[in-house]
Scaffold this motif. Sequence first.
Motif, PDB file in Angstrom:
ATOM      1  N   TRP A 299     -10.265  34.299  33.078  1.00 58.23           N
ATOM      2  CA  TRP A 299      -9.026  34.285  32.280  1.00 58.23           C
ATOM      3  C   TRP A 299      -7.814  33.943  33.142  1.00 58.23           C
ATOM      4  N   GLY A 300      -7.885  34.304  34.412  1.00 56.79           N
ATOM      5  CA  GLY A 300      -6.790  33.974  35.324  1.00 56.79           C
ATOM      6  C   GLY A 300      -6.576  32.472  35.391  1.00 56.79           C
ATOM      7  N   TRP A 301      -7.690  31.738  35.465  1.00 59.89           N
ATOM      8  CA  TRP A 301      -7.586  30.278  35.529  1.00 59.89           C
ATOM      9  C   TRP A 301      -7.114  29.697  34.203  1.00 59.89           C
ATOM     10  N   ALA A 387      -0.379  33.404  41.153  1.00 59.73           N
ATOM     11  CA  ALA A 387      -0.913  32.049  41.284  1.00 59.73           C
ATOM     12  C   ALA A 387      -1.401  31.845  42.721  1.00 59.73           C
ATOM     13  N   ALA A 388      -0.635  32.359  43.695  1.00 56.17           N
ATOM     14  CA  ALA A 388      -1.046  32.234  45.098  1.00 56.17           C
ATOM     15  C   ALA A 388      -2.350  32.991  45.331  1.00 56.17           C
ATOM     16  N   PHE A 389      -2.457  34.165  44.694  1.00 54.91           N
ATOM     17  CA  PHE A 389      -3.671  34.967  44.835  1.00 54.91           C
ATOM     18  C   PHE A 389      -4.869  34.226  44.248  1.00 54.91           C
ATOM     19  N   MET A 390      -4.659  33.632  43.051  1.00 55.05           N
ATOM     20  CA  MET A 390      -5.740  32.875  42.420  1.00 55.05           C
ATOM     21  C   MET A 390      -6.155  31.704  43.319  1.00 55.05           C
ATOM     22  N   MET A 391      -5.140  31.041  43.857  1.00 57.79           N
ATOM     23  CA  MET A 391      -5.416  29.848  44.647  1.00 57.79           C
ATOM     24  C   MET A 391      -6.043  30.186  45.997  1.00 57.79           C
ATOM     25  N   ASP A 392      -5.853  31.438  46.450  1.00 56.50           N
ATOM     26  CA  ASP A 392      -6.403  31.785  47.764  1.00 56.50           C
ATOM     27  C   ASP A 392      -7.911  31.586  47.808  1.00 56.50           C
ATOM     28  N   ARG A 393      -8.552  31.851  46.662  1.00 62.77           N
ATOM     29  CA  ARG A 393     -10.020  31.650  46.611  1.00 62.77           C
ATOM     30  C   ARG A 393     -10.337  30.192  46.911  1.00 62.77           C
ATOM     31  N   VAL A 394      -9.525  29.294  46.344  1.00 66.65           N
ATOM     32  CA  VAL A 394      -9.758  27.868  46.565  1.00 66.65           C
ATOM     33  C   VAL A 394      -9.310  27.494  47.983  1.00 66.65           C
ATOM     34  N   MET A 395      -8.151  28.029  48.370  1.00 62.86           N
ATOM     35  CA  MET A 395      -7.592  27.702  49.686  1.00 62.86           C
ATOM     36  C   MET A 395      -8.570  28.070  50.797  1.00 62.86           C
ATOM     37  N   SER A 396      -9.158  29.263  50.685  1.00 63.29           N
ATOM     38  CA  SER A 396     -10.030  29.700  51.762  1.00 63.29           C
ATOM     39  C   SER A 396     -11.282  28.826  51.829  1.00 63.29           C
ATOM     40  N   SER A 397     -11.671  28.245  50.682  1.00 58.54           N
ATOM     41  CA  SER A 397     -12.856  27.389  50.705  1.00 58.54           C
ATOM     42  C   SER A 397     -12.596  26.098  51.489  1.00 58.54           C
ATOM     43  N   VAL A 398     -11.322  25.703  51.615  1.00 55.59           N
ATOM     44  CA  VAL A 398     -11.046  24.531  52.445  1.00 55.59           C
ATOM     45  C   VAL A 398     -10.507  24.957  53.816  1.00 55.59           C
ATOM     46  N   GLY A 399     -10.569  26.249  54.090  1.00 57.20           N
ATOM     47  CA  GLY A 399     -10.193  26.728  55.423  1.00 57.20           C
ATOM     48  C   GLY A 399      -8.718  27.009  55.586  1.00 57.20           C
ATOM     49  N   LEU A 400      -7.985  27.023  54.464  1.00 62.08           N
ATOM     50  CA  LEU A 400      -6.548  27.316  54.595  1.00 62.08           C
ATOM     51  C   LEU A 400      -6.266  28.760  54.219  1.00 62.08           C
ATOM     52  N   HIS A 401      -5.192  29.261  54.780  1.00 64.81           N
ATOM     53  CA  HIS A 401      -4.762  30.619  54.529  1.00 64.81           C
ATOM     54  C   HIS A 401      -4.044  30.652  53.181  1.00 64.81           C
ATOM     55  N   GLY A 402      -4.167  31.761  52.452  1.00 62.47           N
ATOM     56  CA  GLY A 402      -3.489  31.890  51.165  1.00 62.47           C
ATOM     57  C   GLY A 402      -1.983  31.717  51.296  1.00 62.47           C
ATOM     58  N   LYS A 403      -1.451  32.098  52.454  1.00 62.84           N
ATOM     59  CA  LYS A 403       0.000  31.968  52.661  1.00 62.84           C
ATOM     60  C   LYS A 403       0.440  30.509  52.587  1.00 62.84           C
ATOM     61  N   SER A 404      -0.490  29.598  52.867  1.00 62.24           N
ATOM     62  CA  SER A 404      -0.144  28.181  52.815  1.00 62.24           C
ATOM     63  C   SER A 404       0.127  27.737  51.395  1.00 62.24           C
ATOM     64  N   PHE A 405      -0.323  28.529  50.426  1.00 64.16           N
ATOM     65  CA  PHE A 405      -0.135  28.096  49.045  1.00 64.16           C
ATOM     66  C   PHE A 405       1.329  28.190  48.616  1.00 64.16           C
TER      67      PHE A 405
END
Lengths: 700, 49
Positions: A299-301, A387-405
């Motif tokens: 639902w978040g997405w 939104a940053a929290f949601m994206m962190d799951r995706v961000m970490s999969s490409v090796g980026l830190h959630g803070k980068s979002f």
Amino acid sequence: MIEAKVVESERHVAIAGNPNCGKSTIFNALTGLRQKVGNYPGVTVERKLGRFFGSHGQPMTLLDLPGSYSLQVRSPDEAVSRDVLLGRRADTDRPDVIIAVVDASNLERNLYLVSQLLDLQLPTILALNMVDVAEQNGIVLDLNALEEELGVQVIPMVASKGVGLVELKQAISRPTFAKAVKRPPVPEAIENEARIIAAQLSLAPEVALAEALLLLTLHDQALADLAEHQGAVVEATLAAQARLREAGVEPLSALVEARYDWIHQVCERAAHKPGDGSSADSGLTISDRLDMILTHRLWGWVAFMAALGLMFFCIFTVAQAPMDWISAGADWLGRFVAAHLPESNLRSLIVDGVIPGVGGVVIFLPQILILFFFLGLLEDSGYMARAAFMMDRVMSSVGLHGKSFIPLLSSFACAIPGIMATRTVENRKDRLVTILVAPLMSCSARLPVYGLMIAVLIPAAPALTKAGIMLSMYLIGIVAAFAMAFVFKKTLLKSETPMLLLELPPYRRPLLRSIAVRMVERSGIFLRRAGTVILALSILLWALATFPKPTSPDATKAEAISQSFAGRMGHVIEPAIRPLGYDWKIGIGLIGSFAAREVFVGTMGIVYNIEGDVKENTSSLSKTMREERRPDGAPVFTPLVCLSLMVFYVLAMQCISTVAIVRRETNSWSWPLFQIGYMTVLAWVGAFAVFHVGHLLGFQ
Amino acid sequence: MNPVLDEIVVAALVLAAIAYFLIPAWLGKTKGCGCGCQCPAKKPLGKAR
């Protein structure tokens, strides 16, 4: 309590606290405009220093320390706070008094830093901020109990409304202070070892003990990297850690547990929720309930995509009427000038250069205002952090830190603040990766290009379809940014990804006034830019598209522009862009918009107004472009060319201001040049793929 | 309109547009990024880190 007289000279007061607890609000309220914002030497951490006068007129300096969750640092910001408080920084005086700002609605988490501040044994005042929010959440605060437990003066505050400021000012102005003598209990074994290490430190005893406790929590590599202490101190720390581990005590976890036990005990006494008899942090708030949906795996997405979809839908529907008015106004102005000025170069400059150039960009002001309205709404309501929290799951999969979002999100507005926001990313390589991919996020300057191309592509389509195409352009940008980040993290800038620590602030009702202020600010910036940079570029582009004039007086307008400087430049790059389906006139647009993307629209306006017959009163730019034909009679702007152009603008750098800021932030020319190079190649390949794959699939 | 005057006015406007970009660069000043940020005197990501 022990009364301690603080030095008679100018008093140094430091404000410390977690991020988002209201430190800066208190700092601004106390210092007003007497602020100096700079940098701590050697690091990209902002240093905010201000002056104010106490209740009796005594001058004081106030330092707003970067927000920290703990003195066990995780980022350069937190390291600065720790170093200032421990008196490690030669450039900053150790504070005489600490104002520990605490978010009353989140007492448990905020008290962790306070527990470490108390270790410093400095005069401390606890500014218990946001008591109104705590009350709304049903938390009953017992201030006397809190004062007793912490051993420091507690001042309840609502800093945003100025409540408690006078009391705080009075408290800081006192000639004498109660030194913080109550230290949170520490396991005995750790306390003993800390005292052994403290004895070897050439620091004041109370600071030495706090420093020793921090040293004990460091791992081997962090200890080896320490520049502040001699080898003997490091060896003593390692030996102490070894002894503790032999005795079955893990220094870091034992200390954290002890502090949290103490915090629970404080909260039990000082913060209650009536009815359930539990401490303040149990039970679900409205924010918690909303988060169960908005940060849900599915639902978040759905909510995230719905929010973006609604934003783009409104950009097309709500903005349409004011855009038509601006367009009609520009047309009228063109006709008016054409009717009142005799045939001359000046008339051509105004009618064919300035009005279509500037007007073509200004027309998108309503869409940009709506974009900023929604961005403001999402940010002020607290949804951005989700939104940053949601994206962190995706961000970490490409090796980026959630803070980068967060920088990437800011880049939706403009890549420049986005790139500046990367200063919060602690890892240097992660920061560089974020800087390199931030301009791939679709900024507001791309909106005019997308808007124009969508109007050429599907003029009569419903707003929902247009919004869908625009949303897909934004998604292409996001996917490209993530893919490139993945590539950079695996090749050029290999490094481990640190864990995300992100605060989800409670949901708040956005203040429409503050959003409106930002919208006015942004429109002012946009219009200033249209009146300066874009006006100047429009004049230059008109000159390039008009001179040299054809030698034959019978030359058609098409021949005239083909022989002009701009036409020649377009012809020069035509071989490179022909595989993308573009002709030399689109080439003029690409060259003209190298400095700023939105100039593409103005350039097209200039090119087609000059090139076409006098029809400024009959058709809009998108209509002219739709009717544009190649020598063989085929349309120039086929659906595939429009899509390919949009993809080109999603992926190309085309912004000289961003180049300048990347140069400044990376302190080198190689990174911005590399960025221009890779993004131009990516844009070419992307546009090529859209054009040719589309053809193979049978599209036109 | 007098053709000479016309040429002079247009040339002056084009030169002013060129000067708008070149003079600040020549004086070593930047125009600001135009994004509305305050751009305080922050240090770049340099060797000092």
